[in-house]
Design an enzyme around this catalytic site. Structure first.
Site, PDB file in Angstrom:
ATOM      1  N   GLY A  54       0.654  -1.184   0.004  1.00 40.01           N
ATOM      2  CA  GLY A  54       0.199  -0.154   0.027  1.00 40.01           C
ATOM      3  C   GLY A  54       0.706   1.538  -0.142  1.00 40.01           C
ATOM      4  N   LEU A  56       0.476   3.605  -2.131  1.00 46.00           N
ATOM      5  CA  LEU A  56       0.689   3.175  -3.553  1.00 46.00           C
ATOM      6  C   LEU A  56       1.237   4.569  -4.096  1.00 46.00           C
ATOM      7  CD1 LEU A  56      -2.219   0.942  -4.724  1.00 46.00           C
ATOM      8  CD2 LEU A  56      -0.007   0.281  -3.777  1.00 46.00           C
ATOM      9  N   HIS A  60       4.179   1.562  -7.992  1.00 48.23           N
ATOM     10  CA  HIS A  60       3.088   0.237  -8.077  1.00 48.23           C
ATOM     11  C   HIS A  60       2.233   0.227  -9.314  1.00 48.23           C
ATOM     12  CE1 HIS A  60       3.998   1.102  -3.747  1.00 48.23           C
ATOM     13  NE2 HIS A  60       4.326  -0.102  -3.835  1.00 48.23           N
ATOM     14  N   GLY A 172       8.829  -5.242  -8.840  1.00 44.86           N
ATOM     15  CA  GLY A 172       9.644  -4.114  -9.184  1.00 44.86           C
ATOM     16  C   GLY A 172      11.174  -4.297  -9.077  1.00 44.86           C
ATOM     17  N   ASP A 175      13.397  -3.585  -5.778  1.00 44.53           N
ATOM     18  CA  ASP A 175      13.716  -4.492  -4.867  1.00 44.53           C
ATOM     19  C   ASP A 175      14.375  -5.764  -5.343  1.00 44.53           C
ATOM     20  OD1 ASP A 175      12.369  -3.424  -2.243  1.00 44.53           O
ATOM     21  OD2 ASP A 175      10.913  -3.016  -3.857  1.00 44.53           O
ATOM     22  N   GLN A 178      14.899  -8.952  -3.551  1.00 44.45           N
ATOM     23  CA  GLN A 178      13.503  -9.565  -3.310  1.00 44.45           C
ATOM     24  C   GLN A 178      13.131 -10.328  -4.595  1.00 44.45           C
ATOM     25  OE1 GLN A 178      10.235  -7.736  -0.908  1.00 44.45           O
ATOM     26  NE2 GLN A 178       9.653  -7.112  -2.848  1.00 44.45           N
ATOM     27  N   SER A 210       9.137   5.506  -3.726  1.00 43.02           N
ATOM     28  CA  SER A 210       8.899   4.390  -2.509  1.00 43.02           C
ATOM     29  C   SER A 210       7.935   4.993  -1.698  1.00 43.02           C
ATOM     30  CB  SER A 210      10.396   4.260  -1.857  1.00 43.02           C
ATOM     31  OG  SER A 210      10.196   3.776  -0.407  1.00 43.02           O
ATOM     32  N   SER A 211       7.470   4.199  -0.993  1.00 45.02           N
ATOM     33  CA  SER A 211       6.240   4.409   0.168  1.00 45.02           C
ATOM     34  C   SER A 211       6.920   5.140   1.132  1.00 45.02           C
ATOM     35  CB  SER A 211       5.585   3.263   0.530  1.00 45.02           C
ATOM     36  OG  SER A 211       4.915   2.397  -0.519  1.00 45.02           O
ATOM     37  N   ARG A 212       8.159   4.864   1.476  1.00 47.47           N
ATOM     38  CA  ARG A 212       8.751   5.410   2.605  1.00 47.47           C
ATOM     39  C   ARG A 212       9.208   6.925   2.332  1.00 47.47           C
ATOM     40  NH1 ARG A 212      10.336   0.030   2.985  1.00 47.47           N
ATOM     41  NH2 ARG A 212       9.960  -1.000   5.185  1.00 47.47           N
TER      42      ARG A 212
HETATM   43  P1  AMP Z   1       6.057  -2.386  -1.508  1.00 45.30           P
HETATM   44  O1  AMP Z   1       4.499  -1.928  -1.524  1.00 45.30           O
HETATM   45  O2  AMP Z   1       7.108  -1.347  -1.376  1.00 45.30           O
HETATM   46  O3  AMP Z   1       6.219  -3.805  -0.933  1.00 45.30           O
HETATM   47  O4  AMP Z   1       6.237  -2.767  -3.379  1.00 45.30           O
HETATM   48  C1  AMP Z   1       5.626  -3.623  -3.991  1.00 45.30           C
HETATM   49  C2  AMP Z   1       5.939  -3.772  -5.240  1.00 45.30           C
HETATM   50  O5  AMP Z   1       6.067  -2.545  -6.002  1.00 45.30           O
HETATM   51  C3  AMP Z   1       7.219  -4.490  -4.950  1.00 45.30           C
HETATM   52  O6  AMP Z   1       7.414  -5.643  -6.163  1.00 45.30           O
HETATM   53  C4  AMP Z   1       8.289  -3.412  -5.314  1.00 45.30           C
HETATM   54  O7  AMP Z   1       9.492  -3.735  -6.007  1.00 45.30           O
HETATM   55  C5  AMP Z   1       7.587  -2.712  -6.460  1.00 45.30           C
HETATM   56  N1  AMP Z   1       7.955  -1.242  -6.522  1.00 45.30           N
HETATM   57  C6  AMP Z   1       8.491  -0.508  -5.448  1.00 45.30           C
HETATM   58  N2  AMP Z   1       8.790   0.699  -5.800  1.00 45.30           N
HETATM   59  C7  AMP Z   1       8.790   0.812  -7.181  1.00 45.30           C
HETATM   60  C8  AMP Z   1       9.443   1.669  -8.002  1.00 45.30           C
HETATM   61  N3  AMP Z   1       9.804   2.739  -7.943  1.00 45.30           N
HETATM   62  N4  AMP Z   1       9.191   1.345  -9.244  1.00 45.30           N
HETATM   63  C9  AMP Z   1       8.870   0.041  -9.616  1.00 45.30           C
HETATM   64  N5  AMP Z   1       8.265  -0.984  -8.866  1.00 45.30           N
HETATM   65  C10 AMP Z   1       8.218  -0.565  -7.579  1.00 45.30           C
END
Ligand code: AMP
Length: 305
Positions: A54, A56, A60, A172, A175, A178, A210-212
């Protein structure tokens, strides 16, 4: 596939109910979602899946768009997985923007949002959870600095894959490690789900979305693009032979930029073996994790492929 016409519920300016072509269905229960998707699958439709935590952003959404291109139905999940947080504070402070998330997913044409509770995801708890033999992959980089993190990632993704049983899974490159862990999980579980790794989306100044990022102070937000700058600097100055000088300079650059560095490394892009020197042929990636204040940022860049 069959799309369902539904009423938005809001009358237009003439007082008529407006019909919109399709809408997103929200599921909170695993069994109900699995039953629905089983029918969809039986009808010969392909299912794409985008797991998220989330808060987002466009990164995402790009995964949802990638899924929509090649699938009949796209499922996104939002679940902040307690099992993958090694730092309690990071979990507690993880941003949540549910209303905006739903809005963005609807606009992107996502078909199904799965938003389970912790009890729904882990009805038996996580104490006796399965251990995933990830080997070397969980001993380096994120694995080293976030003990237990990848076990938690595998636990949640394994459960989500069992519930959704997608034909295609979208992750993505942001990560990077991951992605490798989940690739291994798919192999371990002998799943025939196809993995798609999508490019990292960045802000205009290079900072990986990034969400952070919303947790950064204004001062730290201004400093944050230095991670990508430093990775780019490694790529520009890469030469065969010793890599240590390049890595040292990169770490110093981040420290000078106000970061507390967990690591900045150059590794074999296929297996994440940390390299001290380069033969000019091995496919390489540079990976970094560093704190600005209490916000931990990660990024990576393929150097030579
Ligand atoms: P998260 O919500 O951060 O766990 O990310 C969910 C998915 O979104 C994961 O597969 C991440 O690698 C991908 N993701 C996060 N940030 C980005 C980004 N800047 N560009 C592309 N994919 C991303």
């Amino acid at each position: 596939m069959q799309k369902y016409d539904i009423y938005s519920g809001k009358p237009d300016s003439n007082g008529n109910q407006t019909v919109i072509e399709t809408t997103m269905i929200l599921y909170k229960k695993a069994a109900a979602l699995s039953a629905y998707l089983a029918k969809i699958r039986q009808q010969g439709n392909r299912i794409g899946f985008v797991p998220t935590m989330g808060a987002l952003h466009q990164g995402h959404i790009s995964l949802v768009q990638a899924s929509k291109k090649i699938n009949d139905l796209s499922v996104c999940s939002i679940f902040v997985n307690p099992a993958q947080f090694n730092d309690k504070q990071d979990f507690e402070k993880y941003p949540s923007t549910i209303e905006q998330d739903i809005d963005q997913l609807e606009k992107a044409g996502c078909d199904i949002l799965f938003m389970p509770s912790v009890a729904e995801m882990y009805p038996q708890g996580t104490i006796d959870a399965e251990h995933y033999p990830l080997g070397y992959l969980e001993t380096v980089l994120e694995g080293e600095f976030r003990p237990g993190h990848f076990q938690g990632v595998c636990l949640v993704v394994h459960r989500l894959l069992d519930i959704v049983q997608p034909h295609e899974l979208f992750l993505g490159q942001k990560d990077y490690q991951q992605c490798m862990v989940i690739k291994k999980l798919i192999e371990l579980k002998k799943s025939n789900c196809a993995l798609h790794i999508c490019p990292t989306l960045r802000e205009n100044d290079g900072l990986a979305m990034s969400s952070r990022n919303v947790r950064l102070s204004a001062k730290d937000r201004a400093r944050a693009p230095k991670i990508y700058e430093t990775l780019t600097d490694i790529k520009t100055n890469l030469q065969t032979g010793d890599l240590n000088k390049l890595k040292k300079r990169a770490a110093q650059k981040l420290t000078d930029g106000g970061f507390t560095v967990d690591y900045i490394e150059i590794a074999n892009a296929d297996n994440l073996e940390i390299l001290e020197s380069w033969n000019g042929e091995t496919k390489l990636t540079a990976l970094a994790a560093a704190f600005l204040g209490d916000v931990r940022l990660i990024d990576n860049l393929l150097l030579a492929d």
